[in-house]
Design a protein around this motif. Structure first.
Motif, short mmCIF file in Angstrom:
data_model
loop_
_atom_site.label_atom_id
_atom_site.label_comp_id
_atom_site.label_asym_id
_atom_site.label_seq_id
_atom_site.Cartn_x
_atom_site.Cartn_y
_atom_site.Cartn_z
N SER A 79 7.80 0.85 -1.17
CA SER A 79 7.30 2.04 -0.49
C SER A 79 6.82 1.69 0.91
O SER A 79 6.97 2.49 1.84
N LEU A 80 6.28 0.51 1.07
CA LEU A 80 5.87 0.06 2.41
C LEU A 80 7.08 -0.25 3.29
O LEU A 80 7.07 0.00 4.49
N LEU A 81 8.11 -0.77 2.69
CA LEU A 81 9.30 -1.15 3.44
C LEU A 81 9.97 0.05 4.10
O LEU A 81 10.60 -0.09 5.15
N ASP A 82 9.82 1.22 3.51
CA ASP A 82 10.37 2.43 4.12
C ASP A 82 9.77 2.64 5.51
O ASP A 82 10.43 3.13 6.42
N GLU A 83 8.51 2.28 5.66
CA GLU A 83 7.82 2.45 6.95
C GLU A 83 8.28 1.41 7.98
O GLU A 83 8.07 1.59 9.17
#
Length: 92
Positions: A35-39
């Motif tokens: 979910s952080l990697l999407d950012e």
């Protein structure tokens, strides 16, 4: 031509963003890391355009503080993930 303060701001912001982006391989291994990697797409895009952003000292300090807080928040999950990987290797 940019003045020395602008260059300094640019370097400091770039260092913050690159520090976060360098964590990408480690975040991929975390349970909720994806979910952080999407950012990261947003961060990478911003990094490509950073030289066109007008930054002041307050902006830079705010980003440096946010980066430090982010890194602090990641310490425990990353340490746990490293510990679990080491434990799994010993069990095999």
């Amino acid at each position: 031509m940019a003045d020395s303060a602008s260059v300094n701001h640019l370097i400091r912001i770039t260092n913050c963003l690159q520090t976060i982006l360098d964590l990408e391989p480690q975040l991929e291994k975390l349970e909720h890391g994806h979910s952080l990697l999407d950012e990261f797409v947003v961060l990478k895009s911003f990094l490509e355009k950073i030289d066109r952003v007008d930054l002041n000292e307050t902006d830079v300090e705010r980003i440096e503080k946010a980066t430090a807080n982010f890194l602090k928040e990641l310490q425990a999950p990353l340490a746990k993930a490293r510990f679990e990987r080491k434990s799994n290797r010993r069990l095999q």
